[in-house]
Design a protein around this motif. Structure first.
Motif, PDB file in Angstrom:
ATOM      1  N   ASP A 162       0.874  -1.182   0.000  1.00 10.34           N
ATOM      2  CA  ASP A 162       0.000   0.000   0.000  1.00 10.34           C
ATOM      3  C   ASP A 162       0.912   1.234   0.000  1.00 10.34           C
ATOM      4  O   ASP A 162       1.140   1.861   1.042  1.00 10.34           O
ATOM      5  CB  ASP A 162      -0.909  -0.020   1.232  1.00 10.34           C
ATOM      6  N   PHE A 163       1.413   1.582  -1.186  1.00  6.78           N
ATOM      7  CA  PHE A 163       2.508   2.541  -1.259  1.00  6.78           C
ATOM      8  C   PHE A 163       2.068   3.977  -0.976  1.00  6.78           C
ATOM      9  O   PHE A 163       2.809   4.743  -0.351  1.00  6.78           O
ATOM     10  CB  PHE A 163       3.166   2.471  -2.642  1.00  6.78           C
ATOM     11  N   ALA A 164       0.899   4.367  -1.426  1.00  6.48           N
ATOM     12  CA  ALA A 164       0.430   5.752  -1.235  1.00  6.48           C
ATOM     13  C   ALA A 164      -0.974   5.714  -0.651  1.00  6.48           C
ATOM     14  O   ALA A 164      -1.955   5.996  -1.346  1.00  6.48           O
ATOM     15  CB  ALA A 164       0.459   6.524  -2.544  1.00  6.48           C
ATOM     16  N   PRO A 165      -1.111   5.382   0.641  1.00 10.17           N
ATOM     17  CA  PRO A 165      -2.456   5.219   1.227  1.00 10.17           C
ATOM     18  C   PRO A 165      -3.271   6.508   1.260  1.00 10.17           C
ATOM     19  O   PRO A 165      -4.494   6.455   1.315  1.00 10.17           O
ATOM     20  CB  PRO A 165      -2.152   4.714   2.636  1.00 10.17           C
ATOM     21  N   MET A 166      -2.623   7.667   1.249  1.00 14.79           N
ATOM     22  CA  MET A 166      -3.339   8.938   1.321  1.00 14.79           C
ATOM     23  C   MET A 166      -3.259   9.711   0.014  1.00 14.79           C
ATOM     24  O   MET A 166      -3.575  10.901  -0.038  1.00 14.79           O
ATOM     25  CB  MET A 166      -2.792   9.783   2.478  1.00 14.79           C
ATOM     26  N   GLY A 167      -2.855   9.042  -1.064  1.00 12.04           N
ATOM     27  CA  GLY A 167      -2.863   9.650  -2.384  1.00 12.04           C
ATOM     28  C   GLY A 167      -1.762  10.678  -2.587  1.00 12.04           C
ATOM     29  O   GLY A 167      -0.880  10.869  -1.741  1.00 12.04           O
ATOM     30  N   PHE A 168      -1.850  11.350  -3.729  1.00  8.91           N
ATOM     31  CA  PHE A 168      -0.831  12.343  -4.061  1.00  8.91           C
ATOM     32  C   PHE A 168      -0.889  13.560  -3.143  1.00  8.91           C
ATOM     33  O   PHE A 168       0.135  14.206  -2.898  1.00  8.91           O
ATOM     34  CB  PHE A 168      -0.982  12.778  -5.519  1.00  8.91           C
ATOM     35  N   ASN A 169      -2.085  13.885  -2.642  1.00 14.19           N
ATOM     36  CA  ASN A 169      -2.164  15.009  -1.713  1.00 14.19           C
ATOM     37  C   ASN A 169      -1.317  14.740  -0.475  1.00 14.19           C
ATOM     38  O   ASN A 169      -0.626  15.631   0.039  1.00 14.19           O
ATOM     39  CB  ASN A 169      -3.614  15.271  -1.314  1.00 14.19           C
ATOM     40  N   GLY A 170      -1.384  13.493   0.034  1.00 17.09           N
ATOM     41  CA  GLY A 170      -0.566  13.139   1.191  1.00 17.09           C
ATOM     42  C   GLY A 170       0.915  13.186   0.879  1.00 17.09           C
ATOM     43  O   GLY A 170       1.730  13.621   1.704  1.00 17.09           O
ATOM     44  N   ILE A 171       1.298  12.753  -0.323  1.00 11.62           N
ATOM     45  CA  ILE A 171       2.711  12.771  -0.710  1.00 11.62           C
ATOM     46  C   ILE A 171       3.224  14.213  -0.809  1.00 11.62           C
ATOM     47  O   ILE A 171       4.315  14.535  -0.310  1.00 11.62           O
ATOM     48  CB  ILE A 171       2.904  12.023  -2.043  1.00 11.62           C
ATOM     49  N   PHE A 172       2.430  15.099  -1.438  1.00 13.93           N
ATOM     50  CA  PHE A 172       2.869  16.490  -1.550  1.00 13.93           C
ATOM     51  C   PHE A 172       2.867  17.186  -0.191  1.00 13.93           C
ATOM     52  O   PHE A 172       3.753  18.000   0.103  1.00 13.93           O
ATOM     53  CB  PHE A 172       1.968  17.254  -2.531  1.00 13.93           C
ATOM     54  N   ARG A 173       1.885  16.847   0.644  1.00 17.72           N
ATOM     55  CA  ARG A 173       1.891  17.413   2.011  1.00 17.72           C
ATOM     56  C   ARG A 173       3.126  16.933   2.755  1.00 17.72           C
ATOM     57  O   ARG A 173       3.785  17.704   3.469  1.00 17.72           O
ATOM     58  CB  ARG A 173       0.616  16.976   2.741  1.00 17.72           C
ATOM     59  N   GLY A 174       3.456  15.659   2.582  1.00 16.48           N
ATOM     60  CA  GLY A 174       4.667  15.138   3.209  1.00 16.48           C
ATOM     61  C   GLY A 174       5.914  15.806   2.677  1.00 16.48           C
ATOM     62  O   GLY A 174       6.861  16.081   3.423  1.00 16.48           O
ATOM     63  N   ALA A 175       5.946  16.110   1.365  1.00 16.75           N
ATOM     64  CA  ALA A 175       7.112  16.770   0.776  1.00 16.75           C
ATOM     65  C   ALA A 175       7.316  18.163   1.366  1.00 16.75           C
ATOM     66  O   ALA A 175       8.460  18.583   1.617  1.00 16.75           O
ATOM     67  CB  ALA A 175       6.946  16.868  -0.736  1.00 16.75           C
ATOM     68  N   SER A 176       6.216  18.883   1.607  1.00 18.82           N
ATOM     69  CA  SER A 176       6.344  20.213   2.195  1.00 18.82           C
ATOM     70  C   SER A 176       6.836  20.149   3.628  1.00 18.82           C
ATOM     71  O   SER A 176       7.516  21.065   4.106  1.00 18.82           O
ATOM     72  CB  SER A 176       5.002  20.954   2.138  1.00 18.82           C
TER      73      SER A 176
END
Length: 622
Positions: free
Chosen positions: A244-258
Motif C-alpha cells: 500500500d505505497f500511497a495510502p493517502m494519495g498524491f495530496n498526502g505525498i505532496f503534504r509530506g514533501a512540504s
C-alpha cells in the motif's frame, strides 16, 4: 550637514530610495552608513572554513534535525511508504534552489546568503521580508530541535537503565523532576534544551574553529549511525510493507514533501558562511552541491528502510528507528540510533545558531537592526553580541514555549527565501538598473528591454505558480490546473526566446536558463500551498509584523532626516562588497607605505630639530 546636490538629496529622501536602500538612521546615530561588507579598519571574522568544513556544516544541518524522526512522522501521518516520493520531491526542489544559491555564492564573499542576494536585485524592503522569514525559520528550528534533544536524551537514559524507577524514569524531556501526582500542576519547562543551546552558544563565542571541531565529531557519529541503520534495517525489511505505497494519495505525498523540506534547510544556513571561508567563491557552491545530493540519497534509503521494517500504521512517531530495532531485539542498534540522534541534534543547533548570528551581522551592517549586533570582537574574531543575543532568545524559547505547532513555519520561511532567490537569479539576467556600471564582469553589451516588458512575464510566472499551487491545494477543477500551467509555460517561453539577456554570470551560471529558476519558483510555491491555511495565516501575520516594522523605520527615517538633514552620499557602489578583500589588501599596503613614509618623516624631523638645537646652543655659548 546637508548635501549641495538637491536632486540627489530628493532622491535619497524619497519613498522609492527608502524601499531600495532602507533606513539609515540607526547607523547614522552611531556615525556610520549602512554597508554589506566589513568596513576598512573594522575587525573581520576569521577565515577558517575549508571545503571539508563547509560540507560537514551543511550535511550536519540537513541530516541532523530529521533523519531519525521526521521520516517516521511523515510516513505515519501523511504519505505512508510514499514518504520516499516525498523526499524525492523535496530533494528535487532543494537541488533546484541550491543551483540558484550556487550562482550567487560563486560571486559573494560576505555573510548574509539569501538576504544579500535579494538585496542586490530587489532592494532592502524585499531583503527585509526575506530576513524576517529566515529569522523565523532559524529561531523556530533551533528551539524545536533543542526540545528534541531532551527527548532523545530521556529515551537513551531509559534504554541504558541508568536510573531507578522512583527517580527520573518518568522524565519525558520536559521539567527536570516530576513530583508524585504533580504532573497536572507543574509548568512544563525544558531546562536540558535551554542548556544545550547555551553550551553551543558559548562554543560559538569562543571561536568558529572550536565549534567546527565539535560539529565534525557529532556529524561523523551521526553518519556512522545512519549507515549502520541502513545496513541493519535492510536485513529486517519486508517487501509486503510497501504494497500500500500511497495510502493517502498524491495530496498526502505532496503534504509530506512540504513537511520533509524542513530537512533540507541546511544548505541555506551554510550559505551564510562565505566571510569565514578560506576560498568562499569556490568552496561554498561545491559544499552546497555535495551536501544536498549526498543527503538526499541518505534520506531516500532511510525512508525505504523504516517503511520496510514496520507497516506504516505501526511506526512510532517519536522514535521510529529506535523503537523498530528494539521491537526486533536489536537493542544495540536502538542505542546507536539514540546516540546518532543526539549527535545530529547538536549538529543542527550549532549550524542554526551560527547562521542566525551571521544573519544579524548582515542586518546590522545594512542598518536594519542596531549596528552593535554586527560588531566582530578583535580577539576571538566572532560576532559576540549577535551570538549571545541569538543564544539567549533560542534558549528562552526552548525553555518555556511549546514550539512544535509552529515547526511548519520553518519550511514556509525557507521556501519563501528560496523563491525570492530564484526570482532574483532570473530577473537580473534580463534587467539591470540604468545606474549600473556597464564595465562590470558579466554584462553582455546588449540593450535591455524596458522594465515593464520584463515585469509582465516575470510576474506572470509568479501568478501562474500561485494559481496552480493554490488551485491544487483547494481541490479546483482540473481545467484550472491546465490553464495555470499553460500560463506559466507561455510566460517562461516568452522570457527564454523574446527578451534579450543583458547579464550573464561568469562564475557559475544556473543551467537550463530560464527553465531552471522558473521551475524553482513553481515548485517552491507549490510546496508552500501544500502547508495548509493555518500555516499560511501564521506566515501572513509574521510578514505583516515585518512590514509594520519597516514602516516604523520609514517614520523614524523621516523624523531623523527632518531634524538632522538627509543622509550623506552612499560610499558603496553596487556589488562593491564582493571586492572587499581586495580593497582590504590594497588598504593594508597603503597603510604600510604610509607607515614607512611617516617613519622617514619623523627621522628627518628629528635630524632637523637636532641640527637647529645644536646651532642654538652654539650661538648661546658665544
Amino acid at each position: 550637514m546637508k548635501r549641495s546636490n538637491s536632486k540627489v538629496s530628493e532622491t535619497a529622501s524619497g519613498a522609492g530610495s527608502f524601499l531600495w536602500h532602507g533606513p539609515t538612521w540607526m547607523n547614522r546615530m552611531g556615525g556610520e552608513m549602512p554597508h554589506q561588507a566589513p568596513k576598512q579598519g573594522e575587525s573581520r571574522m576569521k577565515k577558517v572554513l575549508g571545503l571539508g568544513g563547509l560540507t560537514m556544516m551543511s550535511t550536519a544541518a540537513i541530516i541532523g534535525s530529521g533523519i531519525f524522526v521526521l521520516t517516521g512522522v511523515v510516513a505515519k501521518s501523511y504519505a505512508g511508504p510514499g514518504v520516499v516520493i516525498s523526499y524525492l520531491i523535496g530533494g528535487v526542489v532543494a537541488v533546484l534552489s541550491a543551483m540558484c544559491y550556487m550562482e550567487f555564492a560563486a560571486e559573494t564573499s560576505t555573510t548574509g546568503a539569501s538576504i544579500v542576494y535579494s538585496c542586490k536585485i530587489f532592494g532592502k524592503f524585499v531583503a527585509w521580508l526575506v530576513a524576517i522569514n529566515v529569522l523565523i525559520e532559524l529561531v523556530i528550528a533551533s528551539a524545536a530541535v533543542a526540545t528534541g534533544f531532551s527527548g532523545y536524551l530521556s529515551a537513551l537514559i531509559k534504554n541504558l537503565d541508568l536510573i531507578g524507577p522512583n527517580r527520573l524514569s518518568n522524565w519525558n524531556g520536559s521539567t527536570l523532576l516530576y513530583g508524585p501526582g504533580a504532573n497536572g500542576n507543574m509548568l512544563a519547562i525544558d531546562p536540558v534544551a535551554a542548556a544545550a543551546v547555551l553550551i553551543i552558544t558559548a562554543l560559538l563565542v569562543m571561536g568558529v574553529q572550536q565549534a567546527e571541531w565539535v560539529q565534525n565529531c557529532c556529524t561523523s557519529l551521526c553518519l556512522i549511525a545512519i549507515i549502520m541503520s541502513i545496513i541493519t534495517g535492510a536485513v529486517y525489511s519486508n517487501k509486503s510493507n510497501w504494497a500500500d505505497f500511497a495510502p493517502m494519495g498524491f495530496n498526502g505525498i505532496f503534504r509530506g514533501a512540504s513537511v520533509v523540506f524542513f530537512a533540507y534547510l541546511g544548505f541555506e544556513m551554510m550559505a551564510a558562511a562565505p566571510e569565514e571561508a578560506v576560498n568562499a567563491r569556490r568552496d561554498v557552491p561545491l559544499g552546497i552541491g555535495i551536501s544536498v545530493v549526498g543527503c538526499t540519497i541518505l534520506y531516500l534509503l532511510m525512508a525505504l528502510v523504516i517503511t520496510g521494517m514496520v507497516p506504516w500504521q505501526q511506526i512510532n512517531a517519536s522514535a521510529p528507528f529506535a523503537q523498530a530495532f528494539k521491537d526486533r531485539g536489536a537493542m544495540w542498534m536502538s542505542i546507536i540510533v539514540s546516540f546518532g540522534g543526539l549527535a545530529g541534534i547538536l549538529d543542527t543547533i550549532v549550524v542554526t545558531q551560527y547562521s542566525m548570528s551571521r544573519t544579524f551581522v548582515m542586518l546590522g551592517r545594512m542598518g536594519l537592526v542596531p549596528p552593535l549586533l554586527s560588531r566582530v570582537h578583535p580577539k576571538t574574531q566572532t560576532p559576540i553580541f549577535s551570538t549571545v543575543f541569538c543564544g539567549l532568545v533560542s534558549a528562552v524559547l526552548a525553555l518555556f514555549v511549546p514550539i512544535g505547532e509552529l515547526a511548519d513555519l520553518t519550511s514556509l520561511g525557507a521556501l519563501f527565501a528560496f523563491c525570492v532567490v530564484a526570482s532574483a537569479v532570473m530577473f537580473r539576467r534580463y534587467y539591470q538598473p540604468p545606474a549600473m556600471p556597464r564595465d562590470m564582469d558579466g554584462f553582455t553589451g546588449r540593450e535591455g528591454a524596458p522594465l515593464w516588458q520584463v515585469l509582465i512575464p516575470f510576474l506572470s510566472i509568479i501568478g501562474a505558480s500561485l494559481g496552480l499551487a493554490f488551485s491544487w491545494a483547494t481541490g479546483c477543477h482540473y481545467g484550472v490546473y491546465i490553464a495555470m500551467f499553460a500560463w506559466w509555460l507561455i510566460a517562461t517561453v516568452y522570457i527564454a526566446f523574446c527578451l534579450p539577456v543583458v547579464f550573464m554570470p561568469t562564475k557559475l551560471p544556473t543551467p537550463l536558463f530560464p527553465w531552471w529558476p522558473s521551475a524553482t519558483v513553481l515548485t517552491t510555491i507549490f510546496l508552500i500551498a501544500s502547508l495548509g491555511p493555518t500555516n499560511w495565516a501564521r506566515w501572513g501575520y509574521a510578514c505583516i509584523i515585518g512590514v509594520l516594522l519597516f514602516a516604523g523605520y520609514a517614520l523614524a527615517e523621516s523624523l531623523y532626516n527632518r531634524r538632522h538633514g538627509p543622509p550623506p552620499p552612499r560610499a558603496m557602489s553596487y556589488h562593491d562588497e564582493q571586492n572587499y578583500e581586495a580593497r582590504e589588501g590594497s588598504s593594508k599596503a597603503a597603510v604600510d607605505s604610509m607607515d614607512v613614509e611617516s617613519g622617514k618623516a619623523i627621522k628627518n624631523y628629528a635630524a632637523d630639530a637636532g641640527g637647529e638645537l645644536g646651532h642654538d646652543q652654539a650661538a648661546s655659548s658665544k
